[in-house]
Design a protein around this motif. Structure first.
Motif, PDB file in Angstrom:
ATOM      1  N   UNK A 151     -19.607 -40.529  -2.396  1.00  0.00           N
ATOM      2  CA  UNK A 151     -20.958 -40.162  -2.615  1.00  0.00           C
ATOM      3  C   UNK A 151     -21.078 -40.391  -3.912  1.00  0.00           C
ATOM      4  N   UNK A 152     -21.632 -41.006  -4.685  1.00  0.00           N
ATOM      5  CA  UNK A 152     -21.704 -40.309  -5.897  1.00  0.00           C
ATOM      6  C   UNK A 152     -20.261 -40.590  -6.910  1.00  0.00           C
ATOM      7  N   UNK A 153     -19.653 -40.106  -7.401  1.00  0.00           N
ATOM      8  CA  UNK A 153     -19.359 -39.081  -7.893  1.00  0.00           C
ATOM      9  C   UNK A 153     -18.128 -38.166  -6.558  1.00  0.00           C
ATOM     10  N   UNK A 154     -18.618 -38.058  -5.772  1.00  0.00           N
ATOM     11  CA  UNK A 154     -17.818 -37.260  -5.124  1.00  0.00           C
ATOM     12  C   UNK A 154     -17.902 -37.632  -3.393  1.00  0.00           C
ATOM     13  N   UNK A 155     -16.405 -36.700  -2.820  1.00  0.00           N
ATOM     14  CA  UNK A 155     -16.074 -37.250  -2.055  1.00  0.00           C
ATOM     15  C   UNK A 155     -16.587 -36.134  -0.800  1.00  0.00           C
ATOM     16  N   UNK A 156     -16.829 -37.608  -0.086  1.00  0.00           N
ATOM     17  CA  UNK A 156     -18.460 -36.554   1.416  1.00  0.00           C
ATOM     18  C   UNK A 156     -18.090 -36.514   2.449  1.00  0.00           C
ATOM     19  N   UNK A 157     -17.795 -35.550   3.406  1.00  0.00           N
ATOM     20  CA  UNK A 157     -17.678 -35.863   5.230  1.00  0.00           C
ATOM     21  C   UNK A 157     -18.355 -36.743   5.801  1.00  0.00           C
ATOM     22  N   UNK A 158     -17.988 -38.356   5.864  1.00  0.00           N
ATOM     23  CA  UNK A 158     -19.593 -38.530   6.961  1.00  0.00           C
ATOM     24  C   UNK A 158     -18.620 -38.906   7.748  1.00  0.00           C
ATOM     25  N   UNK A 159     -17.474 -38.163   9.083  1.00  0.00           N
ATOM     26  CA  UNK A 159     -17.650 -38.675  10.263  1.00  0.00           C
ATOM     27  C   UNK A 159     -16.242 -37.411  10.668  1.00  0.00           C
ATOM     28  N   UNK A 160     -16.290 -36.332  11.885  1.00  0.00           N
ATOM     29  CA  UNK A 160     -15.614 -36.185  12.430  1.00  0.00           C
ATOM     30  C   UNK A 160     -15.918 -35.790  13.714  1.00  0.00           C
ATOM     31  N   UNK A 161     -14.832 -35.743  14.227  1.00  0.00           N
ATOM     32  CA  UNK A 161     -15.061 -36.119  16.224  1.00  0.00           C
ATOM     33  C   UNK A 161     -14.259 -35.077  16.404  1.00  0.00           C
ATOM     34  N   UNK A 162     -14.884 -33.748  17.181  1.00  0.00           N
ATOM     35  CA  UNK A 162     -14.328 -32.773  18.123  1.00  0.00           C
ATOM     36  C   UNK A 162     -14.094 -32.499  19.399  1.00  0.00           C
ATOM     37  N   UNK A 163     -13.261 -32.219  19.982  1.00  0.00           N
ATOM     38  CA  UNK A 163     -13.386 -32.074  21.147  1.00  0.00           C
ATOM     39  C   UNK A 163     -13.613 -31.038  22.089  1.00  0.00           C
ATOM     40  N   UNK A 164     -14.322 -30.748  23.473  1.00  0.00           N
ATOM     41  CA  UNK A 164     -14.602 -30.072  24.077  1.00  0.00           C
ATOM     42  C   UNK A 164     -14.695 -29.942  25.230  1.00  0.00           C
ATOM     43  N   UNK A 165     -14.038 -29.035  25.781  1.00  0.00           N
ATOM     44  CA  UNK A 165     -14.430 -28.772  27.502  1.00  0.00           C
ATOM     45  C   UNK A 165     -15.515 -28.010  27.847  1.00  0.00           C
TER      46      UNK A 165
END
Length: 534
Positions: free
Chosen positions: A166-180
């Motif tokens: 995003x622009x000149x920066x690498x951005x976290x766009x998705x995280x998939x988390x497991x929950x019980x």
């Protein structure tokens, strides 16, 4: 909103047999290592329950003999001890929070959904990072409104992630988390049965807006399909405005990013299993060779059927007949004992003196010992710096969601202990520090920091309070200045000066009185006749 917490998250991987195919390749690759790290940390019972996984059945042993072989073995849990010692070293001093607004100071005592304090939560994070190599923290908010809170995710629960430029920066766009989670109808069950289901919480930036997409599984042992329409879409907001970032951080030993890092404890866990196998061989050998074997010649045994052994029992043998004892005296078990000692030394080297084991020999130079000290501190320093960086960001997010101005929130920071190998300060060092302070070479801030590191000053005593105590005469009841102050003088020097002045005054008064008396005496004495006339 996330429900993962406490003891449930450790068993997430055990709920299902394998990870979904769409999980990140690093998750599939490291899953075997994660399982070993968890099992060795849990201890002997967990390791023995895995049976052949960690202790293969030797050829020549049937199932019954193998069960005895496994039962007699001993698992000495050096993995758990090492992790506990390292984490304890980091938290030997409480983390220091700076610039936290006054209205939030009480809220850090219950900063999670389960009312954990910040110190307790950060300690758990540090334990996971030291043990497993990473740990995830999400800043979240109740669906119906209320104070934001922190939720932790173990490394096995972080299934997938993506970056984009995003622009000149690498951005976290998705995280998939497991929950019980327990379905509503099962949460109040008193039968002892717990049928957990799997939920996937996907944190995503959608057109630059942060959203949570929740996918519930239809049954246990099955992952939900994340390619379908989510069961729930949540759009967290701050003052009514959607977020433009994902408030999620992965803590690691090298850098705070979702990329999987190899756990520093893996070598110790692997050596712990090797030590366990050698110990199993040794105990198996001791079982069969530890007791002596009695024997008699064939003719002596005819017709008797049994023999009694004891100090008062005498066996009579006929001519040409023999009775005796066979005892093991070979070196095979000694080799096993040496192998175990060698592996323990290797583990001590990996864990270092931070777990209370000194492995240096007399032949080591001061330079070698100093280098070893630095190596032993490297892991802790990396973890401490990662905690500084990550939790500073987490606290800034957490504060900005509670009507704290962004500029004020950005001033918040937290610092964890980095004095890992400080030895007890000697009296000579204390005197030197005191003398340098009195001579004006060291400022009081340096003295305060030194005394705090040496654990002379408790964690709760802040610098400003320390300065106040230092100038207060009441803080030092045996100090001459304090004693003089109790008698109404500002300090002992002033008291001495006033005492000397009082002595001089009295002396001068005595001299003046003596001179006046002498003059009066002379004035009253009559002059002799004829005196004064020539």
């Amino acid at each position: 909103m996330a429900t993962t917490n406490g003891k449930k998250d450790i068993s997430l991987k055990n709920i299902i047999s394998s990870y979904p195919t769409w999980a990140h390749p690093s998750v599939h690759y490291h899953s075997v290592d994660w399982e070993m790290l968890r099992d060795t940390f849990q201890g002997e019972r967990q390791v023995k329950e895995k049976g052949h996984v960690y202790l293969p059945q030797p050829s020549g042993l049937d199932d019954g003999e193998y069960d005895l072989y496994l039962e007699n073995s001993t698992f000495y849990n050096m993995t758990n001890r090492t992790v506990g010692a390292l984490v304890g070293t980091i938290f030997r001093r409480n983390p220091v929070i700076s610039n936290l607004p006054k209205k939030l100071q009480k809220k850090v005592r219950k900063i999670t959904k389960t009312n954990q304090s910040l110190r307790s939560f950060t300690r758990r994070c540090a334990k996971e990072v030291v043990h497993m190599g990473r740990y995830g923290v999400l800043v979240d908010m109740p669906a119906g409104g209320g104070d934001p809170y922190l939720t932790g995710y173990v490394t096995e629960a972080i299934l997938d992630w993506s970056y984009q430029m995003v622009g000149d920066r690498e951005v976290l766009t998705e995280v998939l988390l497991m929950e019980a989670f327990l379905p509503d109808h099962a949460s109040g069950s008193t039968s002892g049965q717990r049928s957990y289901k799997i939920r996937i919480r996907a944190l995503r930036l959608v057109s630059g807006r942060y959203e949570q997409h929740v996918y519930d599984s239809a049954s246990t042992q099955v992952y939900p399909d994340v390619n379908r329409v989510p069961d729930q879409v949540i759009v967290p907001t701050n003052r009514g405005t959607p977020l433009r970032y994902i408030p999620f951080i992965i803590f690691g030993t090298e850098s705070n990013s979702p990329d999987v890092e190899r756990s520093s404890m893996l070598d110790i866990a692997q050596m712990n299993i090797s030590h366990f196998r050698s110990y199993a061989h040794l105990e198996h050998g001791r079982f069969y060779t530890g007791l002596p074997v009695y024997y008699v010649s064939k003719g002596m045994g005819e017709g008797k059927g049994e023999y009694t052994i004891g100090a008062s029992v005498v066996w009579e043998v006929g001519p040409g007949e023999n009775a005796g004892i066979i005892e093991f005296n070979g070196n095979g078990l000694k080799f096993l004992e040496n192998a175990i000692a060698t592996k323990e030394a290797h583990i001590s080297t990996l864990g270092g003196r931070l777990i209370g084991v000194t492995t240096s020999s007399v032949s080591e130079s001061d330079n070698q010992v100093s280098m070893k000290d630095r190596n032993e501190q490297a892991l802790l320093l990396n973890v401490s710096m990662a905690l500084d960086e990550g939790f500073t960001q987490v606290l800034q997010w957490w504060a900005s969601w509670q009507d704290v101005q962004i500029a004020e929130a950005e001033e918040i920071s937290i610092e964890f202990n980095k004095d890992f190998m400080l030895k007890e300060a000697a009296a000579r060092e204390f005197r030197a520090i005191q003398q340098m302070y009195q001579d004006g070479i060291l400022p009081i801030e340096v003295v305060y920091d030194y005394l705090k590191k040496a654990e002379v000053i408790p964690d709760w005593l802040e610098l400003e309070e320390f300065k106040k105590l230092l100038v207060s005469k009441n803080s030092f009841p045996n100090n001459p200045d304090a004693e003089a102050n109790s008698r109404g003088f500002p300090d002992r020097k002033t008291e001495l000066e006033l005492e000397e002045a009082e002595k001089d005054r009295k002396s001068q008064e005595q001299i003046a009185e003596s001179q006046a008396a002498l003059a009066l005496k002379q004035a009253r004495t009559p002059k002799p006749a004829g005196a004064g006339a020539s």
